[in-house]
Design a protein around this motif. Structure first.
Motif, PDB file in Angstrom:
ATOM      1  N   SER A   1       9.154  -6.051 -10.015  1.00  0.00           N
ATOM      2  CA  SER A   1       7.919  -6.132 -10.964  1.00  0.00           C
ATOM      3  C   SER A   1       7.023  -7.163 -10.829  1.00  0.00           C
ATOM      4  O   SER A   1       7.776  -8.275 -10.407  1.00  0.00           O
ATOM      5  CB  SER A   1       8.664  -5.974 -12.394  1.00  0.00           C
ATOM      6  OG  SER A   1       7.449  -6.094 -13.408  1.00  0.00           O
ATOM      7  N   GLU A   2       5.813  -7.407 -11.079  1.00  0.00           N
ATOM      8  CA  GLU A   2       4.896  -8.298 -11.216  1.00  0.00           C
ATOM      9  C   GLU A   2       3.929  -8.052 -12.234  1.00  0.00           C
ATOM     10  O   GLU A   2       3.434  -7.088 -12.445  1.00  0.00           O
ATOM     11  CB  GLU A   2       4.404  -8.491  -9.963  1.00  0.00           C
ATOM     12  CG  GLU A   2       3.406  -7.488  -9.294  1.00  0.00           C
ATOM     13  CD  GLU A   2       2.714  -8.109  -7.804  1.00  0.00           C
ATOM     14  OE1 GLU A   2       1.618  -8.056  -7.708  1.00  0.00           O
ATOM     15  OE2 GLU A   2       3.670  -8.241  -7.043  1.00  0.00           O
ATOM     16  N   GLY A   3       3.610  -8.951 -12.968  1.00  0.00           N
ATOM     17  CA  GLY A   3       2.771  -8.880 -14.122  1.00  0.00           C
ATOM     18  C   GLY A   3       1.814 -10.135 -14.205  1.00  0.00           C
ATOM     19  O   GLY A   3       2.223 -11.342 -13.692  1.00  0.00           O
TER      20      GLY A   3
ATOM     21  N   GLY B   1       5.291  -2.123 -10.855  1.00  0.00           N
ATOM     22  CA  GLY B   1       6.485  -2.510 -10.226  1.00  0.00           C
ATOM     23  C   GLY B   1       7.164  -1.010  -9.762  1.00  0.00           C
ATOM     24  O   GLY B   1       6.312   0.022  -9.808  1.00  0.00           O
ATOM     25  N   SER B   2       8.335  -1.035  -9.523  1.00  0.00           N
ATOM     26  CA  SER B   2       9.075   0.209  -8.926  1.00  0.00           C
ATOM     27  C   SER B   2      10.626  -0.121  -9.370  1.00  0.00           C
ATOM     28  O   SER B   2      10.858  -1.256  -9.475  1.00  0.00           O
ATOM     29  CB  SER B   2       8.866   0.595  -7.572  1.00  0.00           C
ATOM     30  OG  SER B   2       9.381  -0.396  -6.780  1.00  0.00           O
ATOM     31  N   TYR B   3      11.482   0.776  -9.416  1.00  0.00           N
ATOM     32  CA  TYR B   3      12.688   0.786  -9.678  1.00  0.00           C
ATOM     33  C   TYR B   3      13.200   2.130  -8.849  1.00  0.00           C
ATOM     34  O   TYR B   3      12.766   3.138  -8.840  1.00  0.00           O
ATOM     35  CB  TYR B   3      13.327   0.442 -10.968  1.00  0.00           C
ATOM     36  CG  TYR B   3      12.951   1.685 -11.912  1.00  0.00           C
ATOM     37  CD1 TYR B   3      13.653   2.838 -12.276  1.00  0.00           C
ATOM     38  CD2 TYR B   3      11.667   1.488 -12.845  1.00  0.00           C
ATOM     39  CE1 TYR B   3      13.461   3.436 -13.106  1.00  0.00           C
ATOM     40  CE2 TYR B   3      11.421   2.179 -13.786  1.00  0.00           C
ATOM     41  CZ  TYR B   3      12.086   3.241 -14.066  1.00  0.00           C
ATOM     42  OH  TYR B   3      11.713   4.366 -15.061  1.00  0.00           O
TER      43      TYR B   3
ATOM     44  N   ASN C   1       7.704   4.551  -9.507  1.00  0.00           N
ATOM     45  CA  ASN C   1       6.769   3.549  -9.379  1.00  0.00           C
ATOM     46  C   ASN C   1       5.944   3.608 -10.766  1.00  0.00           C
ATOM     47  O   ASN C   1       5.678   4.581 -11.252  1.00  0.00           O
ATOM     48  CB  ASN C   1       5.616   3.779  -8.278  1.00  0.00           C
ATOM     49  CG  ASN C   1       6.425   3.597  -6.755  1.00  0.00           C
ATOM     50  OD1 ASN C   1       7.100   2.773  -6.617  1.00  0.00           O
ATOM     51  ND2 ASN C   1       6.253   4.720  -6.284  1.00  0.00           N
ATOM     52  N   TYR C   2       5.598   2.236 -11.372  1.00  0.00           N
ATOM     53  CA  TYR C   2       4.825   2.356 -12.341  1.00  0.00           C
ATOM     54  C   TYR C   2       3.827   1.292 -12.879  1.00  0.00           C
ATOM     55  O   TYR C   2       3.839   0.312 -12.018  1.00  0.00           O
ATOM     56  CB  TYR C   2       5.737   2.297 -13.686  1.00  0.00           C
ATOM     57  CG  TYR C   2       6.804   0.829 -13.751  1.00  0.00           C
ATOM     58  CD1 TYR C   2       6.225  -0.243 -14.258  1.00  0.00           C
ATOM     59  CD2 TYR C   2       7.610   0.814 -12.732  1.00  0.00           C
ATOM     60  CE1 TYR C   2       6.796  -1.519 -14.241  1.00  0.00           C
ATOM     61  CE2 TYR C   2       8.624  -0.539 -12.887  1.00  0.00           C
ATOM     62  CZ  TYR C   2       8.183  -1.629 -13.709  1.00  0.00           C
ATOM     63  OH  TYR C   2       8.736  -2.909 -13.427  1.00  0.00           O
ATOM     64  N   VAL C   3       3.033   1.661 -13.669  1.00  0.00           N
ATOM     65  CA  VAL C   3       1.837   0.458 -14.094  1.00  0.00           C
ATOM     66  C   VAL C   3       1.905   0.741 -15.635  1.00  0.00           C
ATOM     67  O   VAL C   3       1.922   1.750 -16.036  1.00  0.00           O
ATOM     68  CB  VAL C   3       0.563   1.116 -13.658  1.00  0.00           C
ATOM     69  CG1 VAL C   3      -0.636   0.171 -14.113  1.00  0.00           C
ATOM     70  CG2 VAL C   3       0.398   0.929 -11.969  1.00  0.00           C
ATOM     71  N   ALA C   4       1.843  -0.640 -16.052  1.00  0.00           N
ATOM     72  CA  ALA C   4       2.098  -0.650 -17.749  1.00  0.00           C
ATOM     73  C   ALA C   4       0.963  -1.806 -17.836  1.00  0.00           C
ATOM     74  O   ALA C   4       1.022  -2.806 -17.451  1.00  0.00           O
ATOM     75  CB  ALA C   4       3.348  -1.260 -18.255  1.00  0.00           C
TER      76      ALA C   4
ATOM     77  N   PRO D   1       4.370   6.063 -15.274  1.00  0.00           N
ATOM     78  CA  PRO D   1       5.155   6.206 -14.375  1.00  0.00           C
ATOM     79  C   PRO D   1       4.818   7.336 -13.319  1.00  0.00           C
ATOM     80  O   PRO D   1       4.079   8.296 -13.643  1.00  0.00           O
ATOM     81  CB  PRO D   1       6.417   6.525 -14.792  1.00  0.00           C
ATOM     82  CG  PRO D   1       6.073   7.207 -16.068  1.00  0.00           C
ATOM     83  CD  PRO D   1       4.954   6.804 -16.437  1.00  0.00           C
ATOM     84  N   SER D   2       5.271   7.346 -12.069  1.00  0.00           N
ATOM     85  CA  SER D   2       5.157   8.193 -11.082  1.00  0.00           C
ATOM     86  C   SER D   2       6.281   8.246 -10.018  1.00  0.00           C
ATOM     87  O   SER D   2       6.868   7.102  -9.855  1.00  0.00           O
ATOM     88  CB  SER D   2       3.943   8.246 -10.276  1.00  0.00           C
ATOM     89  OG  SER D   2       4.089   7.042  -9.324  1.00  0.00           O
ATOM     90  N   GLY D   3       6.821   9.442  -9.645  1.00  0.00           N
ATOM     91  CA  GLY D   3       7.924   9.718  -8.585  1.00  0.00           C
ATOM     92  C   GLY D   3       7.930  10.931  -8.394  1.00  0.00           C
ATOM     93  O   GLY D   3       7.694  12.010  -8.932  1.00  0.00           O
ATOM     94  N   ALA D   4       8.455  11.362  -7.173  1.00  0.00           N
ATOM     95  CA  ALA D   4       8.584  12.660  -6.574  1.00  0.00           C
ATOM     96  C   ALA D   4       9.414  13.549  -7.573  1.00  0.00           C
ATOM     97  O   ALA D   4       9.303  14.844  -7.410  1.00  0.00           O
ATOM     98  CB  ALA D   4       9.029  12.539  -5.226  1.00  0.00           C
ATOM     99  N   HIS D   5      10.503  12.958  -8.245  1.00  0.00           N
ATOM    100  CA  HIS D   5      11.301  13.651  -9.238  1.00  0.00           C
ATOM    101  C   HIS D   5      10.701  13.925 -10.393  1.00  0.00           C
ATOM    102  O   HIS D   5      11.323  14.876 -11.325  1.00  0.00           O
ATOM    103  CB  HIS D   5      12.616  13.183  -8.843  1.00  0.00           C
ATOM    104  CG  HIS D   5      12.669  11.689  -9.810  1.00  0.00           C
ATOM    105  ND1 HIS D   5      12.304  10.648  -9.251  1.00  0.00           N
ATOM    106  CD2 HIS D   5      13.139  11.340 -11.146  1.00  0.00           C
ATOM    107  CE1 HIS D   5      12.107   9.741 -10.033  1.00  0.00           C
ATOM    108  NE2 HIS D   5      12.490  10.026 -10.920  1.00  0.00           N
ATOM    109  N   LEU D   6       9.631  13.499 -10.705  1.00  0.00           N
ATOM    110  CA  LEU D   6       8.992  13.343 -12.212  1.00  0.00           C
ATOM    111  C   LEU D   6       7.965  14.589 -12.180  1.00  0.00           C
ATOM    112  O   LEU D   6       7.158  14.809 -11.430  1.00  0.00           O
ATOM    113  CB  LEU D   6       8.287  12.049 -12.546  1.00  0.00           C
ATOM    114  CG  LEU D   6       9.323  10.652 -12.530  1.00  0.00           C
ATOM    115  CD1 LEU D   6       8.451   9.644 -12.977  1.00  0.00           C
ATOM    116  CD2 LEU D   6      10.542  11.255 -13.755  1.00  0.00           C
TER     117      LEU D   6
END
Length: 100
Positions: free
Chosen positions: A48-50, A66-68, A82-85, A92-97
């Motif tokens: 994560s970075e902000g 960031g991502s987890y 992967n996410y942006v806040a 959030p975004s992800g292949a499983h979402l």
């Protein structure tokens, strides 16, 4: 800002299984930004970075990217989010979402 770093570290710790060991844990905290990365022996990762935007105005906000990821214990499949806040919310975004 310290609260956010603490929250991120706490989140990463909750993803880790009790028998997992921390392989890497790096952070860099400045007055208006931070970077964080961790990895555990069970395959969990979090980066994560902000940074502050609109510093000194009434619209000051924190923008985070960031991502987890984690490995499903039963299937061995790895999932990554992967996410942006930012001021517009959490994205959030992800292949499983599912995608709206």
């Amino acid at each position: 800002m310290k609260f956010i770093i603490f929250f991120v570290m706490l989140f990463a710790a909750t993803l880790a299984r009790p028998d997992a060991q921390i392989l890497t844990l790096d952070s860099e905290v400045g007055p208006s930004s931070y970077r964080f990365a961790s990895e555990t022996s069970d395959g969990n990762k979090h980066t994560s970075e902000g940074h502050l935007e609109n510093v000194g105005t009434e619209h000051e906000s924190l923008a985070v990217r960031g991502s987890y990821s984690w490995v499903d214990e039963k299937t061995g499949e790895q999932f990554t989010v992967n996410y942006v806040a930012d001021e517009s919310g959490y994205h959030p975004s992800g292949a499983h979402l599912p995608v709206a």
